[in-house]
Design a protein around this motif. Structure first.
Motif, PDB file in Angstrom:
ATOM      1  N   GLY A  40     -69.872  -1.049  19.099  1.00  0.00           N
ATOM      2  CA  GLY A  40     -69.856  -2.416  19.842  1.00  0.00           C
ATOM      3  C   GLY A  40     -70.956  -2.006  21.305  1.00  0.00           C
ATOM      4  N   GLN A  41     -71.437  -0.620  21.103  1.00  0.00           N
ATOM      5  CA  GLN A  41     -72.374  -0.096  22.241  1.00  0.00           C
ATOM      6  C   GLN A  41     -74.232  -0.623  22.299  1.00  0.00           C
ATOM      7  N   HIS A  42     -74.179  -0.931  21.841  1.00  0.00           N
ATOM      8  CA  HIS A  42     -75.541  -2.156  21.615  1.00  0.00           C
ATOM      9  C   HIS A  42     -74.772  -3.870  20.767  1.00  0.00           C
ATOM     10  N   TYR A  43     -75.234  -4.391  21.503  1.00  0.00           N
ATOM     11  CA  TYR A  43     -74.926  -5.476  20.687  1.00  0.00           C
ATOM     12  C   TYR A  43     -75.538  -7.013  20.507  1.00  0.00           C
ATOM     13  N   ASP A  44     -76.445  -6.956  21.650  1.00  0.00           N
ATOM     14  CA  ASP A  44     -77.357  -7.891  20.954  1.00  0.00           C
ATOM     15  C   ASP A  44     -77.865  -8.257  19.995  1.00  0.00           C
ATOM     16  N   GLU A  45     -78.403  -9.422  19.132  1.00  0.00           N
ATOM     17  CA  GLU A  45     -78.731 -10.207  18.232  1.00  0.00           C
ATOM     18  C   GLU A  45     -80.319  -8.493  17.753  1.00  0.00           C
ATOM     19  N   ASP A  99     -76.908  10.676  18.827  1.00  0.00           N
ATOM     20  CA  ASP A  99     -76.172  12.159  19.666  1.00  0.00           C
ATOM     21  C   ASP A  99     -75.979  10.495  21.032  1.00  0.00           C
ATOM     22  N   VAL A 100     -75.280   9.254  20.984  1.00  0.00           N
ATOM     23  CA  VAL A 100     -75.378   8.247  21.582  1.00  0.00           C
ATOM     24  C   VAL A 100     -74.082   8.367  21.844  1.00  0.00           C
ATOM     25  N   ASN A 101     -73.932   7.914  22.981  1.00  0.00           N
ATOM     26  CA  ASN A 101     -71.986   8.049  23.564  1.00  0.00           C
ATOM     27  C   ASN A 101     -70.968   8.143  22.376  1.00  0.00           C
ATOM     28  N   SER A 102     -70.990   6.989  21.502  1.00  0.00           N
ATOM     29  CA  SER A 102     -70.329   6.588  20.615  1.00  0.00           C
ATOM     30  C   SER A 102     -70.160   7.223  20.305  1.00  0.00           C
ATOM     31  N   PRO A 144     -78.424  13.161  28.412  1.00  0.00           N
ATOM     32  CA  PRO A 144     -77.229  12.385  28.144  1.00  0.00           C
ATOM     33  C   PRO A 144     -77.059  13.245  26.569  1.00  0.00           C
ATOM     34  N   GLU A 145     -78.106  12.353  26.159  1.00  0.00           N
ATOM     35  CA  GLU A 145     -77.853  12.888  24.335  1.00  0.00           C
ATOM     36  C   GLU A 145     -78.080  14.557  24.631  1.00  0.00           C
ATOM     37  N   GLU A 146     -78.633  14.906  25.153  1.00  0.00           N
ATOM     38  CA  GLU A 146     -77.743  16.248  25.236  1.00  0.00           C
ATOM     39  C   GLU A 146     -76.891  17.040  25.332  1.00  0.00           C
ATOM     40  N   MET A 218     -90.435   3.073  25.521  1.00  0.00           N
ATOM     41  CA  MET A 218     -89.773   3.467  26.424  1.00  0.00           C
ATOM     42  C   MET A 218     -88.670   3.415  27.043  1.00  0.00           C
ATOM     43  N   HIS A 219     -87.549   3.978  27.045  1.00  0.00           N
ATOM     44  CA  HIS A 219     -86.711   3.528  27.452  1.00  0.00           C
ATOM     45  C   HIS A 219     -85.756   4.853  28.194  1.00  0.00           C
ATOM     46  N   ARG A 220     -86.136   6.267  27.696  1.00  0.00           N
ATOM     47  CA  ARG A 220     -85.002   7.199  28.160  1.00  0.00           C
ATOM     48  C   ARG A 220     -85.077   7.485  30.041  1.00  0.00           C
ATOM     49  N   PRO A 221     -83.690   7.039  30.309  1.00  0.00           N
ATOM     50  CA  PRO A 221     -82.931   7.171  31.096  1.00  0.00           C
ATOM     51  C   PRO A 221     -84.270   8.152  32.739  1.00  0.00           C
ATOM     52  N   VAL A 250     -90.338  -3.763  24.793  1.00  0.00           N
ATOM     53  CA  VAL A 250     -89.786  -3.768  25.846  1.00  0.00           C
ATOM     54  C   VAL A 250     -88.136  -3.359  25.324  1.00  0.00           C
ATOM     55  N   HIS A 251     -87.381  -2.491  24.798  1.00  0.00           N
ATOM     56  CA  HIS A 251     -86.475  -2.118  26.007  1.00  0.00           C
ATOM     57  C   HIS A 251     -85.158  -2.656  26.674  1.00  0.00           C
ATOM     58  N   PRO A 252     -84.076  -2.785  26.388  1.00  0.00           N
ATOM     59  CA  PRO A 252     -83.701  -4.570  27.863  1.00  0.00           C
ATOM     60  C   PRO A 252     -83.100  -2.927  28.771  1.00  0.00           C
ATOM     61  N   ARG A 253     -83.445  -2.169  28.745  1.00  0.00           N
ATOM     62  CA  ARG A 253     -82.566  -1.064  30.105  1.00  0.00           C
ATOM     63  C   ARG A 253     -84.436  -0.722  30.672  1.00  0.00           C
ATOM     64  N   THR A 254     -85.505  -0.941  29.722  1.00  0.00           N
ATOM     65  CA  THR A 254     -86.579  -0.854  30.687  1.00  0.00           C
ATOM     66  C   THR A 254     -87.252  -1.912  31.157  1.00  0.00           C
TER      67      THR A 254
HETATM   68  C1  UD1 Z   1     -78.306   4.327  23.772  1.00  0.00           C
HETATM   69  C2  UD1 Z   1     -78.923   5.616  23.611  1.00  0.00           C
HETATM   70  C3  UD1 Z   1     -79.977   6.451  23.978  1.00  0.00           C
HETATM   71  C4  UD1 Z   1     -80.476   5.884  22.278  1.00  0.00           C
HETATM   72  C5  UD1 Z   1     -81.005   4.310  23.193  1.00  0.00           C
HETATM   73  C6  UD1 Z   1     -81.243   4.047  22.077  1.00  0.00           C
HETATM   74  C7  UD1 Z   1     -76.218   7.314  25.189  1.00  0.00           C
HETATM   75  C8  UD1 Z   1     -76.113   7.816  26.282  1.00  0.00           C
HETATM   76  N1  UD1 Z   1     -77.964   6.892  24.849  1.00  0.00           N
HETATM   77  O1  UD1 Z   1     -79.369   4.116  25.045  1.00  0.00           O
HETATM   78  O2  UD1 Z   1     -79.688   8.102  23.250  1.00  0.00           O
HETATM   79  O3  UD1 Z   1     -81.916   6.612  22.436  1.00  0.00           O
HETATM   80  O4  UD1 Z   1     -79.284   4.004  22.852  1.00  0.00           O
HETATM   81  O5  UD1 Z   1     -81.541   2.243  22.629  1.00  0.00           O
HETATM   82  O6  UD1 Z   1     -75.687   6.688  23.878  1.00  0.00           O
HETATM   83  N2  UD1 Z   1     -78.369  -3.636  26.464  1.00  0.00           N
HETATM   84  C9  UD1 Z   1     -78.501  -4.781  26.644  1.00  0.00           C
HETATM   85  N3  UD1 Z   1     -77.955  -5.351  24.882  1.00  0.00           N
HETATM   86  C10 UD1 Z   1     -77.677  -4.562  24.521  1.00  0.00           C
HETATM   87  C11 UD1 Z   1     -76.844  -3.161  24.485  1.00  0.00           C
HETATM   88  C12 UD1 Z   1     -77.737  -2.342  25.784  1.00  0.00           C
HETATM   89  O7  UD1 Z   1     -79.302  -5.538  27.380  1.00  0.00           O
HETATM   90  O8  UD1 Z   1     -77.407  -4.581  23.118  1.00  0.00           O
HETATM   91  C13 UD1 Z   1     -78.459  -2.660  28.177  1.00  0.00           C
HETATM   92  C14 UD1 Z   1     -77.606  -3.187  29.441  1.00  0.00           C
HETATM   93  O9  UD1 Z   1     -78.123  -3.835  30.122  1.00  0.00           O
HETATM   94  C15 UD1 Z   1     -77.665  -1.531  28.642  1.00  0.00           C
HETATM   95  C16 UD1 Z   1     -78.980  -0.810  29.071  1.00  0.00           C
HETATM   96  O10 UD1 Z   1     -79.500  -1.596  27.966  1.00  0.00           O
HETATM   97  O11 UD1 Z   1     -76.977  -1.099  29.852  1.00  0.00           O
HETATM   98  C17 UD1 Z   1     -78.389   0.049  28.311  1.00  0.00           C
HETATM   99  O12 UD1 Z   1     -77.507   0.532  26.906  1.00  0.00           O
HETATM  100  P1  UD1 Z   1     -77.057   2.160  26.904  1.00  0.00           P
HETATM  101  O13 UD1 Z   1     -76.452   1.914  25.433  1.00  0.00           O
HETATM  102  O14 UD1 Z   1     -75.850   2.197  27.966  1.00  0.00           O
HETATM  103  O15 UD1 Z   1     -77.873   3.127  26.572  1.00  0.00           O
HETATM  104  P2  UD1 Z   1     -79.701   2.648  26.123  1.00  0.00           P
HETATM  105  O16 UD1 Z   1     -80.748   3.158  27.537  1.00  0.00           O
HETATM  106  O17 UD1 Z   1     -79.489   1.776  25.329  1.00  0.00           O
END
Ligand code: UD1
Length: 380
Positions: A40-45, A99-102, A144-146, A218-221, A250-254
Motif C-alpha cells: 500500500g505504499q502507492h494507493y491511488d487508483e 528498490d523502493v521502500n517496500s 533513497p533508492e541506492e 519527472m518525480h525524483r526528490p 504528472v506524478h503526485p509528488r511533482t
Molecule cells: C516511490 C519510490 C521511487 C519510485 C516511485 C515511483 C521510494 C523511496 N521511492 O517514490 O523509487 O521511482 O515511487 O512512483 O520507495 N502519492 C499519492 N498517491 C499515491 C502515492 C503517492 O498521492 O498513490 C503522493 C504522496 O503525496 C506521497 C508522494 O506522492 O507523499 C510520494 O510518494 P512515495 O511513495 O513516498 O514516493 P515516490 O516519490 O512515489
C-alpha cells in the motif's frame, strides 16, 4: 510470497506472477503456492489499482495499507505490519523487486524473522530472500533508492540480475558469485507481453495528442522537491516545447511540488505542454512507443525506451542502469539545462541513437527466475 508496493513494482510482479501461473499450468512439479502482498505504499487508483487490472495481476492476498509518510515512517510502518503476516504465512521464499521502500522494509523483516515451529515453512526458520533486479548501483547515496538497493542486496540469499554491470558491482561488495543469476529484465517481459495491446490504446485520440511529440516524466526528490532544482528544469522543458509539443503525465509528488512553488498555473496555460494525470500502463506504453523523444528521471523508463529503441534523455547526474547508455538509446545529460537542450536538439535533428537491445531482455526473465528457484530450492 512476493511483495509489491509502489508503481514500478507492479510491472515486475506481473511477470513473476505470470511465470508462476504458467509453471503451475504446465503440471510440472512442484506446484507453487504464490502469495501476493501489497504494502500500500502507492494507493491511488491511478498509481496502483489500475495496473493490477490491466496487467492481470491477481488481487493481492494481503494489503498492508501503509500509505505515504517520511522514509522512516513509511519503512517502519511496512515493517510493523509485515512481521505478523510473515509469521502467519511462513513462506519458503520471499521475492522482493526493485528498490523502493517496500523492498527494503520487507527484506529487513524477513532477514531477522524466526518462524515458530508450527510445521509450516518446510523446517526453515526464515524465508529464502530473493531480490529481483539486484546489483544496480548509481553510486549516489543521497538517492533513497541506492540505500534500498545496497541493503536489500546485502540481506538477500539469491540475486537475480538484469545487466552485466550488476555482476561487477556485487563482486566489488564481496558478494559470492553463487548468489547471482543473470536472468534479464522482468519489466521488459511485461512490456513485450503488452506491447501489441498498448499500440491499440486510443490514448492519443482521447487526449488529442499531436502526431509528433515528446513525452516527459519527472518525480525524483532531487529534481522536484526544491524550488532551485525544479525551476530550471521546468524552464528547460518550456524551451524544448518551442521545438516539439510535450506531453507530461504528472506524478503526485511533482504536482504537489509544482503547486507549492507556484509553477503549476503557468504550465497549465502553456499550450505546448500538455499536463495529464498519471496514466495507466497501456496508455503510457503507447505514448512511449510513439514518442519522438522521452525526457525522464525515472529508472524504469530508461529501460523501456531502450527496449523500444526510442531516444531518451535522463535528467539525472547518474544512472544505476548504465547498459541503457552503453547499448541502448539513453543519454545521461545531468540536470544542466544547456546539456539537456543541446541533446534534445541533436535527437530532434534525427541524430539520436538507435541502440541495441541488451542481452537477455527477451521477455523470458520471469520464466528463468521460476526455473532457477526450483533448481536451487527444490533440489536442496
Ligand atoms: C516511490 C519510490 C521511487 C519510485 C516511485 C515511483 C521510494 C523511496 N521511492 O517514490 O523509487 O521511482 O515511487 O512512483 O520507495 N502519492 C499519492 N498517491 C499515491 C502515492 C503517492 O498521492 O498513490 C503522493 C504522496 O503525496 C506521497 C508522494 O506522492 O507523499 C510520494 O510518494 P512515495 O511513495 O513516498 O514516493 P515516490 O516519490 O512515489
Amino acid at each position: 510470497m512476493t511483495i509489491a508496493g509502489a508503481r514500478p513494482n507492479f510491472m515486475k510482479v506481473a511477470s513473476i506472477s505470470e511465470a508462476v501461473k504458467s509453471h503451475n499450468n504446465s503440471g510440472v512439479d512442484p506446484y507453487i503456492e504464490h502469495i501476493l502482498v501489497h504494502t500500500g505504499q502507492h494507493y491511488d487508483e491511478k498509481m496502483s489499482q489500475c495496473f493490477f487490472k490491466e496487467l492481470g495481476i491477481p488481487v493481492p492476498d494481503i494489503n498492508l495499507e501503509v500509505g505515504s509518510g517520511s522514509h522512516a515512517l513509511q519503512t517502519a510502518e511496512i515493517m510493523k505490519r509485515f512481521e505478523p503476516v510473515l509469521l502467519d504465512e511462513q513462506p519458503d521464499v520471499l521475492i522482493v523487486v526493485g528498490d523502493v521502500n517496500s523492498t527494503v522494509a520487507c527484506t529487513l523483516v524477513a532477514s531477522k524473522i524466526i518462524y515458530p515451529h508450527t510445521g509450516a515453512g518446510n523446517g526453515r526458520v526464515r524465508p529464502v530472500i530473493v531480490h529481483v533486479e539486484a546489483g544496480l548501483r548509481s553510486f549516489d547515496r543521497d538517492m533513497p533508492e541506492e540505500i534500498n538497493r545496497i541493503l536489500t542486496d546485502a540481506l538477500s540469499d539469491i540475486l537475480f540480475l538484469t545487466e552485466e554491470d550488476a555482476v561487477k558491482n556485487l563482486r566489488s561488495e564481496g558478494v559470492a558469485s553463487e548468489k547471482m543469476v543473470m536472468v534479464g529484465n522482468v519489466m521488459i517481459d511485461t512490456l513485450l507481453r503488452h506491447l501489441s495491446m498498448a499500440k491499440k490504446s486510443d490514448v492519443r485520440n482521447r487526449f488529442k495528442i499531436p502526431s509528433s511529440y515528446s513525452l516527459v516524466t519527472m518525480h525524483r526528490p532531487s529534481n522536484v522537491d526544491t524550488r532551485d532544482a525544479l525551476t530550471p528544469l521546468i524552464e528547460c522543458l518550456v524551451e524544448i516545447s518551442k521545438s516539439i509539443p510535450l506531453v507530461f503525465p504528472v506524478h503526485p509528488r511533482t504536482r504537489n511540488a509544482l503547486e507549492h512553488f507556484e509553477l503549476l498555473a503557468a504550465l497549465e496555460q502553456n499550450s505546448k505542454i500538455q499536463l495529464l494525470d498519471p496514466l495507466p500502463y497501456l496508455d503510457f506504453l503507447n505514448l512511449i512507443a510513439s514518442a519522438t523523444m522521452v525526457l525522464t528521471d525515472s529508472g524504469g523508463i530508461q529501460e523501456e525506451t531502450t527496449a523500444l529503441q526510442v531516444p531518451c534523455i535522463t535528467m539525472r547526474e547518474n544512472t544505476e542502469r548504465p547498459v541503457t547508455v552503453a547499448l541502448g538509446t539513453n543519454y545521461l545529460t545531468g540536470t544542466d539545462p544547456a546539456k539537456i537542450l543541446s541533446t534534445a536538439r541533436k535527437i530532434l535533428a534525427g541524430q539520436g541513437k538507435k541502440g541495441e537491445i541488451p542481452p537477455y531482455w527477451d521477455g523470458k526473465a520471469g520464466e528463468r527466475i521460476v526455473k532457477a528457484l526450483i533448481e536451487r530450492l527444490v533440489a536442496s
